[in-house]
Design an enzyme around this catalytic site. Structure first.
Site, short mmCIF file in Angstrom:
data_model
loop_
_atom_site.label_atom_id
_atom_site.label_comp_id
_atom_site.label_asym_id
_atom_site.label_seq_id
_atom_site.Cartn_x
_atom_site.Cartn_y
_atom_site.Cartn_z
N LYS A 13 0.75 -1.22 -0.06
CA LYS A 13 -0.03 0.32 -0.28
C LYS A 13 0.41 1.46 0.16
O LYS A 13 0.43 2.27 -1.04
CB LYS A 13 -1.00 -0.11 1.21
N ARG A 88 -9.54 1.77 8.99
CA ARG A 88 -8.89 0.66 8.80
C ARG A 88 -10.28 -0.39 10.01
O ARG A 88 -9.94 -1.82 9.98
CB ARG A 88 -7.89 0.08 9.78
N ARG A 127 10.61 -7.30 4.98
CA ARG A 127 11.00 -5.40 5.21
C ARG A 127 11.83 -5.71 6.60
O ARG A 127 13.01 -4.92 6.56
CB ARG A 127 9.84 -5.21 5.06
N ARG A 133 12.27 -2.22 11.17
CA ARG A 133 10.87 -1.81 11.51
C ARG A 133 10.57 -2.71 12.83
O ARG A 133 10.00 -4.18 12.95
CB ARG A 133 9.51 -1.74 10.46
N ARG A 144 -0.51 -8.73 13.59
CA ARG A 144 -1.23 -7.97 13.17
C ARG A 144 -2.11 -8.42 11.05
O ARG A 144 -2.81 -8.03 11.23
CB ARG A 144 -0.15 -7.08 11.71
P1 AMP Z 1 0.47 0.69 8.74
O1 AMP Z 1 1.99 1.46 8.05
O2 AMP Z 1 -0.08 1.23 7.57
O3 AMP Z 1 0.59 -0.45 8.42
O4 AMP Z 1 0.65 1.07 10.45
C1 AMP Z 1 1.22 0.35 11.42
C2 AMP Z 1 0.75 0.76 12.24
O5 AMP Z 1 0.23 1.79 12.80
C3 AMP Z 1 -0.67 -0.45 12.35
O6 AMP Z 1 -0.30 -1.55 12.28
C4 AMP Z 1 -1.15 0.51 13.51
O7 AMP Z 1 -0.64 -0.16 15.00
C5 AMP Z 1 -1.21 1.26 13.14
N1 AMP Z 1 -2.63 2.13 12.99
C6 AMP Z 1 -1.91 2.44 11.45
N2 AMP Z 1 -3.27 2.82 10.77
C7 AMP Z 1 -4.46 2.59 11.83
C8 AMP Z 1 -5.59 3.55 11.65
N3 AMP Z 1 -6.26 3.56 10.52
N4 AMP Z 1 -6.16 2.73 13.07
C9 AMP Z 1 -5.33 2.02 13.45
N5 AMP Z 1 -3.87 1.61 14.12
C10 AMP Z 1 -3.00 2.38 12.38
#
Ligand code: AMP
Length: 195
Positions: A13, A88, A127, A133, A144
């Site tokens: 994404k 989400r 990654r 990360r 996740r």
């Molecule tokens: P991502 O980089 O999109 O994979 O997001 C990394 C982490 O940020 C996720 O695993 C959540 O802990 C948090 N996060 C990102 N977007 C959201 C969201 N819309 N709602 C809740 N937690 C989020």
């Protein structure tokens, strides 16, 4: 153009969001990136978010919604935006609906990036090796993915019912996936024009 990219962690994404947003001249808004920047800067929001992120859990809706509403109110999002990683949860969908209704309409298109679980686990493990990360360890990756299936995957049906969903195969080279997204979006725009 108001767009959302949705799909499991590891579907690409973030990478695709930057490319698509660039093409349409709109900002890519990634809640994950905003949370990570806050963690790095040690802000109060970052301190709260880090605990959830490191466990592979979602940051609570109230914190997340406030952050996104604030970001969407900035002037560069006025002519459109591409959301990456928000909404989400169903509660986040409704918050976004209210925000967009106030400014005349909902999302124009939701692009679902489709990838098998085994493939995304392999990508996330790679990654982890490349970028280190803190939420890319194997246990957290599995968590996740579970959270995605439980809380986020159901949103795909919500947007399909609204008639705004397009699904794109996210397996393959980055450039090929980008081309698939462009052609899916182009098809939608032409169809909308023809109606
Ligand atoms: P991502 O980089 O999109 O994979 O997001 C990394 C982490 O940020 C996720 O695993 C959540 O802990 C948090 N996060 C990102 N977007 C959201 C969201 N819309 N709602 C809740 N937690 C989020």
């Amino acid at each position: 153009m108001r767009m959302l990219l949705i799909g499991p962690p590891g579907a690409g994404k973030g990478t695709q969001a930057v490319r698509v947003a660039d093409r349409y001249g709109i900002p890519a808004i990634s809640t994950g990136d905003i949370f990570r920047a806050n963690v790095t800067q040690g802000t109060p929001l970052g301190l709260q978010a880090k605990d959830y992120m490191d466990r592979g859990a979602y940051v609570p809706d109230d914190l997340t919604n406030a952050l996104v509403l604030d970001r969407l109110a900035q002037s560069d999002a006025g002519a459109g935006f591409l959301l990456d990683g928000f909404p989400r949860t169903l509660a986040q969908v409704y918050t976004l609906d209210e925000c967009l209704e106030a400014s005349d309409g909902g999302l124009d298109v939701v692009v679902q990036l489709v990838a098998e679980q085994d493939e995304v686990v392999q990508r996330l493990l790679k990654r982890a090796r490349d970028q280190g990360r803190s939420d890319d360890t194997e246990d957290v990756i599995r968590r996740r993915l579970e959270v995605y299936q439980e809380q986020t995957h159901p949103l795909v049906a919500v947007y399909a019912e609204r008639g705004v969903l397009v699904s794109v195969d996210a397996i393959g080279e980055v450039g090929h996936v980008t081309e698939r997204i462009f052609s899916a979006l182009g098809g939608r725009v032409q169809r909308a024009d023809a109606e």
